[in-house]
Motif scaffolding. Structure first.
Motif, PDB file in Angstrom:
ATOM      1  N   LYS A   3     -18.411  10.636  33.827  1.00  0.00           N
ATOM      2  CA  LYS A   3     -17.788  11.947  34.048  1.00  0.00           C
ATOM      3  C   LYS A   3     -18.799  12.929  34.633  1.00  0.00           C
ATOM      4  O   LYS A   3     -20.015  12.673  34.610  1.00  0.00           O
ATOM      5  CB  LYS A   3     -17.216  12.467  32.719  1.00  0.00           C
ATOM      6  CG  LYS A   3     -16.137  11.543  32.132  1.00  0.00           C
ATOM      7  CD  LYS A   3     -15.518  12.154  30.876  1.00  0.00           C
ATOM      8  CE  LYS A   3     -14.467  11.242  30.281  1.00  0.00           C
ATOM      9  NZ  LYS A   3     -13.798  11.838  29.105  1.00  0.00           N
ATOM     10  N   ARG A  77     -15.798   0.344  24.910  1.00  0.00           N
ATOM     11  CA  ARG A  77     -15.467   1.493  24.052  1.00  0.00           C
ATOM     12  C   ARG A  77     -16.428   1.597  22.873  1.00  0.00           C
ATOM     13  O   ARG A  77     -16.757   2.698  22.429  1.00  0.00           O
ATOM     14  CB  ARG A  77     -14.002   1.426  23.597  1.00  0.00           C
ATOM     15  CG  ARG A  77     -13.070   1.782  24.757  1.00  0.00           C
ATOM     16  CD  ARG A  77     -11.617   1.828  24.358  1.00  0.00           C
ATOM     17  NE  ARG A  77     -11.276   2.991  23.555  1.00  0.00           N
ATOM     18  CZ  ARG A  77     -11.024   4.197  24.051  1.00  0.00           C
ATOM     19  NH1 ARG A  77     -11.097   4.420  25.350  1.00  0.00           N
ATOM     20  NH2 ARG A  77     -10.697   5.190  23.264  1.00  0.00           N
ATOM     21  N   THR A  83     -15.082   9.835  20.533  1.00  0.00           N
ATOM     22  CA  THR A  83     -14.709  10.760  21.610  1.00  0.00           C
ATOM     23  C   THR A  83     -15.608  11.990  21.642  1.00  0.00           C
ATOM     24  O   THR A  83     -16.048  12.416  22.713  1.00  0.00           O
ATOM     25  CB  THR A  83     -13.234  11.210  21.417  1.00  0.00           C
ATOM     26  OG1 THR A  83     -12.406  10.058  21.412  1.00  0.00           O
ATOM     27  CG2 THR A  83     -12.787  12.150  22.527  1.00  0.00           C
ATOM     28  N   ASN A 107     -17.992  14.535  27.458  1.00  0.00           N
ATOM     29  CA  ASN A 107     -18.447  13.411  26.624  1.00  0.00           C
ATOM     30  C   ASN A 107     -18.929  12.219  27.460  1.00  0.00           C
ATOM     31  O   ASN A 107     -18.828  11.076  27.047  1.00  0.00           O
ATOM     32  CB  ASN A 107     -17.358  13.014  25.618  1.00  0.00           C
ATOM     33  CG  ASN A 107     -16.070  12.585  26.289  1.00  0.00           C
ATOM     34  OD1 ASN A 107     -15.976  12.579  27.508  1.00  0.00           O
ATOM     35  ND2 ASN A 107     -15.083  12.221  25.495  1.00  0.00           N
ATOM     36  N   GLY A 111     -13.508   5.258  28.985  1.00  0.00           N
ATOM     37  CA  GLY A 111     -13.247   3.818  28.967  1.00  0.00           C
ATOM     38  C   GLY A 111     -11.768   3.572  28.793  1.00  0.00           C
ATOM     39  O   GLY A 111     -11.107   4.247  27.995  1.00  0.00           O
TER      40      GLY A 111
HETATM   41  P1  ATP Z   1     -11.408   8.521  27.263  1.00  0.00           P
HETATM   42  O1  ATP Z   1      -9.908   8.334  27.432  1.00  0.00           O
HETATM   43  O2  ATP Z   1     -11.979   9.563  28.207  1.00  0.00           O
HETATM   44  O3  ATP Z   1     -12.189   7.265  27.241  1.00  0.00           O
HETATM   45  P2  ATP Z   1     -11.015   8.788  24.431  1.00  0.00           P
HETATM   46  O4  ATP Z   1     -10.070   7.644  24.520  1.00  0.00           O
HETATM   47  O5  ATP Z   1     -12.130   8.683  23.458  1.00  0.00           O
HETATM   48  O6  ATP Z   1     -11.650   9.157  25.832  1.00  0.00           O
HETATM   49  P3  ATP Z   1      -8.738  10.510  24.505  1.00  0.00           P
HETATM   50  O7  ATP Z   1      -8.088  10.919  23.237  1.00  0.00           O
HETATM   51  O8  ATP Z   1      -8.088   9.468  25.367  1.00  0.00           O
HETATM   52  O9  ATP Z   1     -10.246  10.111  24.166  1.00  0.00           O
HETATM   53  O10 ATP Z   1      -8.966  11.834  25.364  1.00  0.00           O
HETATM   54  C1  ATP Z   1      -9.278  11.766  26.742  1.00  0.00           C
HETATM   55  C2  ATP Z   1     -10.335  12.784  27.035  1.00  0.00           C
HETATM   56  O11 ATP Z   1      -9.816  14.093  26.816  1.00  0.00           O
HETATM   57  C3  ATP Z   1     -11.577  12.694  26.150  1.00  0.00           C
HETATM   58  O12 ATP Z   1     -12.518  11.742  26.586  1.00  0.00           O
HETATM   59  C4  ATP Z   1     -12.120  14.099  26.245  1.00  0.00           C
HETATM   60  O13 ATP Z   1     -12.844  14.296  27.478  1.00  0.00           O
HETATM   61  C5  ATP Z   1     -10.846  14.929  26.268  1.00  0.00           C
HETATM   62  N1  ATP Z   1     -10.431  15.326  24.904  1.00  0.00           N
HETATM   63  C6  ATP Z   1      -9.874  14.546  23.960  1.00  0.00           C
HETATM   64  N2  ATP Z   1      -9.615  15.211  22.837  1.00  0.00           N
HETATM   65  C7  ATP Z   1     -10.012  16.482  23.065  1.00  0.00           C
HETATM   66  C8  ATP Z   1      -9.985  17.674  22.296  1.00  0.00           C
HETATM   67  N3  ATP Z   1      -9.482  17.720  21.056  1.00  0.00           N
HETATM   68  N4  ATP Z   1     -10.489  18.788  22.845  1.00  0.00           N
HETATM   69  C9  ATP Z   1     -10.980  18.788  24.099  1.00  0.00           C
HETATM   70  N5  ATP Z   1     -11.028  17.695  24.907  1.00  0.00           N
HETATM   71  C10 ATP Z   1     -10.542  16.550  24.397  1.00  0.00           C
END
Ligand code: ATP
Length: 132
Positions: A3, A77, A83, A107, A111
C-alpha cells in the motif's frame, strides 16, 4: 499488494516475500483511481471506514504482486499480521504490518482473504483486459 504508506519499503518487503518461499508470478506498480479503488474494495462499500480507505489507497502508488506458494493465502496473511498495525506490534512483532504499517488504515500491505478473492484480485491487476 504493498500500500502507499509502505511503498518506500518495497525492497525489504520483496526480500521477505522470497525469504518466505513465495514466487512472484506478476508484479505491477500503479496509482489506483477512485473508481478502480472502489471496484477493488467493493466488499467494504458502505462501511464507516470506506472513504478513509479510498483516500488512503489512492494517495500514491501501490505495488500489486501475484504470489505463488503452497497455501499462499493463509501463509501471506500470517506474514501480514493483524489488520491494525498497532495491534500487530504487540501480537506479531515480526509481521509486515508491525514492521512497516502505522495504524488500522495505513497498514502497509493487503492480502487476499480466500482463493476466490485471490483470483478476482489477480484478474483485476493482471488479466489481459485488466481493469488496471
Ligand atoms: P486487507 O483486506 O487490506 O488485507 P484485512 O483483511 O486485514 O486487510 P479488512 O477488514 O479486509 O482487513 O479491511 C480492508 C482494509 O480496510 C484494511 O486493510 C485497512 O486498510 C482498512 N480498514 C479496515 N478496518 C478499518 C477500520 N476499522 N478503520 C479504518 N480502516 C480500516
Amino acid at each position: 499488494m504493498v500500500k502507499p504508506d509502505a511503498i518506500q519499503e518495497v525492497g525489504t518487503i520483496i526480500d521477505t516475500v522470497y525469504q518466505n518461499g513465495f514466487a512472484i508470478c506478476n508484479m505491477k506498480s500503479v496509482i489506483l483511481s477512485r473508481n478502480e479503488a472502489e471496484e477493488f474494495y467493493r466488499e467494504h462499500f458502505g462501511k464507516p471506514f470506506f472513504n478513509t480507505l479510498m483516500s488512503f489507497i489512492t494517495s500514491g502508488p501501490v505495488l500489486a504482486m501475484e504470489l505463488k506458494a503452497e497455501s499462499a493465502v493463509t501463509r501471506w496473511r500470517s506474514l501480514l499480521g493483524p489488520t491494525d498495525s498497532r495491534a500487530a506490534r504487540t501480537e506479531a512483532p515480526s509481521s509486515l504490518r508491525a514492521r512497516f504499517g502505522f495504524d488500522n488504515t495505513k497498514n502497509a500491505c493487503h492480502g487476499s482473504d480466500s482463493d476466490q478473492s485471490a483470483n478476482r484480485e489477480t484478474d483485476f491487476f493482471f488479466k489481459s483486459n485488466a481493469k488496471r
